[in-house]
Design a protein around this motif. Structure first.
Motif, PDB file in Angstrom:
ATOM      1  N   GLU A   4     -14.755  13.170  10.865  1.00  0.00           N
ATOM      2  CA  GLU A   4     -13.337  13.793  10.485  1.00  0.00           C
ATOM      3  C   GLU A   4     -13.701  15.461   9.905  1.00  0.00           C
ATOM      4  O   GLU A   4     -13.106  16.215  10.037  1.00  0.00           O
ATOM      5  CB  GLU A   4     -12.696  13.068   9.337  1.00  0.00           C
ATOM      6  N   ALA A   5     -15.037  15.520   9.280  1.00  0.00           N
ATOM      7  CA  ALA A   5     -15.326  16.641   8.661  1.00  0.00           C
ATOM      8  C   ALA A   5     -15.602  17.532   9.740  1.00  0.00           C
ATOM      9  O   ALA A   5     -15.181  19.013   9.432  1.00  0.00           O
ATOM     10  CB  ALA A   5     -16.729  16.369   7.773  1.00  0.00           C
ATOM     11  N   ILE A   6     -16.097  17.127  10.653  1.00  0.00           N
ATOM     12  CA  ILE A   6     -16.347  18.094  11.831  1.00  0.00           C
ATOM     13  C   ILE A   6     -15.181  18.543  12.503  1.00  0.00           C
ATOM     14  O   ILE A   6     -14.817  19.763  12.705  1.00  0.00           O
ATOM     15  CB  ILE A   6     -17.337  17.502  12.927  1.00  0.00           C
ATOM     16  N   ALA A   7     -14.282  17.529  12.761  1.00  0.00           N
ATOM     17  CA  ALA A   7     -12.747  18.053  13.269  1.00  0.00           C
ATOM     18  C   ALA A   7     -12.017  19.172  12.261  1.00  0.00           C
ATOM     19  O   ALA A   7     -11.485  19.850  12.660  1.00  0.00           O
ATOM     20  CB  ALA A   7     -12.099  16.775  13.285  1.00  0.00           C
ATOM     21  N   GLY A   8     -12.371  18.799  10.875  1.00  0.00           N
ATOM     22  CA  GLY A   8     -11.880  19.818  10.011  1.00  0.00           C
ATOM     23  C   GLY A   8     -12.486  21.105   9.892  1.00  0.00           C
ATOM     24  O   GLY A   8     -11.676  22.031   9.539  1.00  0.00           O
ATOM     25  N   GLU A   9     -13.571  21.349  10.553  1.00  0.00           N
ATOM     26  CA  GLU A   9     -14.213  22.638  10.735  1.00  0.00           C
ATOM     27  C   GLU A   9     -14.211  23.208  11.964  1.00  0.00           C
ATOM     28  O   GLU A   9     -14.666  24.185  12.349  1.00  0.00           O
ATOM     29  CB  GLU A   9     -15.650  22.289  10.399  1.00  0.00           C
ATOM     30  N   ALA A  10     -13.416  22.543  12.889  1.00  0.00           N
ATOM     31  CA  ALA A  10     -13.495  22.897  14.239  1.00  0.00           C
ATOM     32  C   ALA A  10     -12.907  24.516  14.406  1.00  0.00           C
ATOM     33  O   ALA A  10     -13.746  25.056  15.304  1.00  0.00           O
ATOM     34  CB  ALA A  10     -12.396  21.897  15.300  1.00  0.00           C
ATOM     35  N   ASP A  11     -11.904  24.794  13.995  1.00  0.00           N
ATOM     36  CA  ASP A  11     -11.491  26.351  14.064  1.00  0.00           C
ATOM     37  C   ASP A  11     -12.779  27.068  13.616  1.00  0.00           C
ATOM     38  O   ASP A  11     -12.968  28.068  14.247  1.00  0.00           O
ATOM     39  CB  ASP A  11     -10.212  26.412  13.135  1.00  0.00           C
ATOM     40  N   ASN A  12     -13.304  26.789  12.383  1.00  0.00           N
ATOM     41  CA  ASN A  12     -14.282  27.674  11.758  1.00  0.00           C
ATOM     42  C   ASN A  12     -15.736  27.573  12.935  1.00  0.00           C
ATOM     43  O   ASN A  12     -16.344  28.498  12.989  1.00  0.00           O
ATOM     44  CB  ASN A  12     -14.708  27.152  10.378  1.00  0.00           C
ATOM     45  N   ILE A  13     -15.894  26.504  13.310  1.00  0.00           N
ATOM     46  CA  ILE A  13     -17.168  26.282  14.353  1.00  0.00           C
ATOM     47  C   ILE A  13     -16.917  27.095  15.547  1.00  0.00           C
ATOM     48  O   ILE A  13     -17.904  27.852  16.208  1.00  0.00           O
ATOM     49  CB  ILE A  13     -17.464  24.854  14.709  1.00  0.00           C
ATOM     50  N   ARG A  14     -15.768  26.945  16.386  1.00  0.00           N
ATOM     51  CA  ARG A  14     -15.066  27.816  17.262  1.00  0.00           C
ATOM     52  C   ARG A  14     -15.342  29.229  17.086  1.00  0.00           C
ATOM     53  O   ARG A  14     -16.078  30.130  17.701  1.00  0.00           O
ATOM     54  CB  ARG A  14     -13.813  27.505  17.845  1.00  0.00           C
ATOM     55  N   ARG A  15     -15.087  29.753  15.880  1.00  0.00           N
ATOM     56  CA  ARG A  15     -15.061  31.208  15.482  1.00  0.00           C
ATOM     57  C   ARG A  15     -16.482  31.532  15.502  1.00  0.00           C
ATOM     58  O   ARG A  15     -17.035  32.579  15.867  1.00  0.00           O
ATOM     59  CB  ARG A  15     -14.504  31.484  14.535  1.00  0.00           C
ATOM     60  N   LEU A  16     -17.458  30.665  14.719  1.00  0.00           N
ATOM     61  CA  LEU A  16     -18.856  30.834  14.814  1.00  0.00           C
ATOM     62  C   LEU A  16     -19.564  30.950  15.823  1.00  0.00           C
ATOM     63  O   LEU A  16     -20.408  31.951  16.122  1.00  0.00           O
ATOM     64  CB  LEU A  16     -19.486  29.923  13.797  1.00  0.00           C
ATOM     65  N   VAL A  17     -19.034  30.328  17.018  1.00  0.00           N
ATOM     66  CA  VAL A  17     -19.775  30.214  18.402  1.00  0.00           C
ATOM     67  C   VAL A  17     -19.433  31.692  18.791  1.00  0.00           C
ATOM     68  O   VAL A  17     -20.220  32.260  19.678  1.00  0.00           O
ATOM     69  CB  VAL A  17     -19.387  28.920  19.185  1.00  0.00           C
ATOM     70  N   ARG A  18     -18.041  32.050  18.682  1.00  0.00           N
ATOM     71  CA  ARG A  18     -17.589  33.585  19.424  1.00  0.00           C
ATOM     72  C   ARG A  18     -18.471  34.316  18.461  1.00  0.00           C
ATOM     73  O   ARG A  18     -18.805  35.378  19.204  1.00  0.00           O
ATOM     74  CB  ARG A  18     -16.094  33.670  18.948  1.00  0.00           C
ATOM     75  N   GLU A  19     -18.956  34.269  17.548  1.00  0.00           N
ATOM     76  CA  GLU A  19     -19.779  35.298  16.736  1.00  0.00           C
ATOM     77  C   GLU A  19     -21.065  35.290  16.803  1.00  0.00           C
ATOM     78  O   GLU A  19     -21.959  36.045  16.511  1.00  0.00           O
ATOM     79  CB  GLU A  19     -19.465  35.326  15.302  1.00  0.00           C
ATOM     80  N   GLY A  20     -21.575  34.127  17.750  1.00  0.00           N
ATOM     81  CA  GLY A  20     -22.953  34.052  18.350  1.00  0.00           C
ATOM     82  C   GLY A  20     -23.792  32.995  17.556  1.00  0.00           C
ATOM     83  O   GLY A  20     -24.895  32.781  17.814  1.00  0.00           O
ATOM     84  N   ALA A  21     -23.106  31.905  16.869  1.00  0.00           N
ATOM     85  CA  ALA A  21     -23.822  30.876  16.352  1.00  0.00           C
ATOM     86  C   ALA A  21     -24.059  29.890  17.692  1.00  0.00           C
ATOM     87  O   ALA A  21     -23.627  29.799  18.652  1.00  0.00           O
ATOM     88  CB  ALA A  21     -22.829  30.016  15.536  1.00  0.00           C
ATOM     89  N   ARG A  22     -25.494  29.558  17.669  1.00  0.00           N
ATOM     90  CA  ARG A  22     -26.195  28.511  18.605  1.00  0.00           C
ATOM     91  C   ARG A  22     -26.588  27.329  18.284  1.00  0.00           C
ATOM     92  O   ARG A  22     -26.726  26.348  19.131  1.00  0.00           O
ATOM     93  CB  ARG A  22     -27.365  29.349  19.354  1.00  0.00           C
ATOM     94  N   ALA A  23     -26.257  27.106  16.838  1.00  0.00           N
ATOM     95  CA  ALA A  23     -26.733  25.443  16.534  1.00  0.00           C
ATOM     96  C   ALA A  23     -25.880  25.372  15.250  1.00  0.00           C
ATOM     97  O   ALA A  23     -25.820  26.221  14.383  1.00  0.00           O
ATOM     98  CB  ALA A  23     -28.055  25.189  16.193  1.00  0.00           C
ATOM     99  N   TYR A  24     -25.276  24.245  14.981  1.00  0.00           N
ATOM    100  CA  TYR A  24     -24.674  23.883  13.722  1.00  0.00           C
ATOM    101  C   TYR A  24     -25.072  22.733  13.071  1.00  0.00           C
ATOM    102  O   TYR A  24     -25.283  21.487  13.651  1.00  0.00           O
ATOM    103  CB  TYR A  24     -22.971  23.591  14.087  1.00  0.00           C
ATOM    104  N   TYR A  25     -25.432  22.800  11.847  1.00  0.00           N
ATOM    105  CA  TYR A  25     -26.045  21.624  11.274  1.00  0.00           C
ATOM    106  C   TYR A  25     -25.047  21.334   9.772  1.00  0.00           C
ATOM    107  O   TYR A  25     -24.699  22.007   9.376  1.00  0.00           O
ATOM    108  CB  TYR A  25     -27.396  21.770  10.318  1.00  0.00           C
ATOM    109  N   LEU A  26     -24.820  19.874   9.834  1.00  0.00           N
ATOM    110  CA  LEU A  26     -24.268  19.279   8.498  1.00  0.00           C
ATOM    111  C   LEU A  26     -25.249  18.771   7.664  1.00  0.00           C
ATOM    112  O   LEU A  26     -26.118  17.937   8.223  1.00  0.00           O
ATOM    113  CB  LEU A  26     -23.171  17.909   8.945  1.00  0.00           C
ATOM    114  N   MET A  27     -24.956  19.176   6.575  1.00  0.00           N
ATOM    115  CA  MET A  27     -26.281  18.511   5.509  1.00  0.00           C
ATOM    116  C   MET A  27     -25.523  17.627   4.603  1.00  0.00           C
ATOM    117  O   MET A  27     -24.510  18.212   4.117  1.00  0.00           O
ATOM    118  CB  MET A  27     -26.868  19.514   4.607  1.00  0.00           C
ATOM    119  N   THR A  28     -25.657  16.422   4.507  1.00  0.00           N
ATOM    120  CA  THR A  28     -24.764  15.470   3.885  1.00  0.00           C
ATOM    121  C   THR A  28     -25.553  14.478   2.714  1.00  0.00           C
ATOM    122  O   THR A  28     -26.631  14.198   3.248  1.00  0.00           O
ATOM    123  CB  THR A  28     -24.007  14.523   4.688  1.00  0.00           C
TER     124      THR A  28
END
Length: 190
Positions: free
Chosen positions: A75-99
């Motif tokens: 659910e946390a990832i789903a809640g960040e989906a729009d942010n993650i998509r934007r980050l990918v468009r801006e060049g992000a190549r890996a995403y880490y959740l620290m919990t």
């Protein structure tokens, strides 16, 4: 309370846990950029470049034991989906959740393996590999961190680490104070 790891992250609050995670990142990867705590971060609490590619870190903390940790993180990832998509468009190549959440390790049925299956689906949908540093991963990095880093977040310490801090932390602080005083005396005489 979730205290099934070595460190009691529940004694920290969300912002302090994020600072701890950022300190661990900065210790292991000095080029890490840590964003201010408590600001609207757009899905990134810290970033770093690896071979010219942006790696994004997002911290997810809770003081409550999660009965379904894979579902909670999903659910946390789903809640960040729009942010993650934007980050990918801006060049992000890996995403880490620290919990601070504890995972279970039963092959194919544990929350860690179940979340890995969900992460594969998210990665396909969002266009970026997504990784999780579970509580055990954070514990291992805290274990490997210098004492000064642990002592900066002493509220999380328990057992042997707390006793060690209480005995040696005061000595270290007194030693630092004496060194500062000596340096100031040297400067004053110059």
């Amino acid at each position: 309370m979730q205290a099934d790891g070595r460190y009691l992250y529940e004694r920290l609050d969300e912002k302090t846990f994020q600072r701890l995670c950022n300190a661990l990142l900065a210790h292991n990867f000095p080029e890490t950029r840590c964003y201010p705590v408590g600001h609207s971060d757009g899905g990134r609490d810290a970033t770093r470049e690896v071979d010219g590619k942006l790696v994004v870190y997002q911290v997810k903390w809770t003081s409550k034991a999660q009965q379904k940790p894979a579902a909670w993180l999903n659910e946390a990832i789903a809640g960040e989906a729009d942010n993650i998509r934007r980050l990918v468009r801006e060049g992000a190549r890996a995403y880490y959740l620290m919990t601070s959440v504890t995972g279970t390790a039963v092959p194919k049925r544990g929350s860690m393996d179940r979340l890995d299956d969900l992460l594969d689906k998210h990665a396909e949908d969002l266009g970026i590999p997504i990784h999780v540093w579970w509580r055990a991963d954070i514990d291992a990095r805290v274990d490997a961190a210098p004492d000064a880093l642990k002592w900066a977040y002493s509220d999380m310490l328990a057992g042997h680490d707390l006793v060690h801090y209480l005995i040696h932390g005061a000595k270290a602080q007194a030693h630092d104070h004496a060194l500062r005083k000596l340096a100031m005396n040297v400067i004053a005489t110059q």
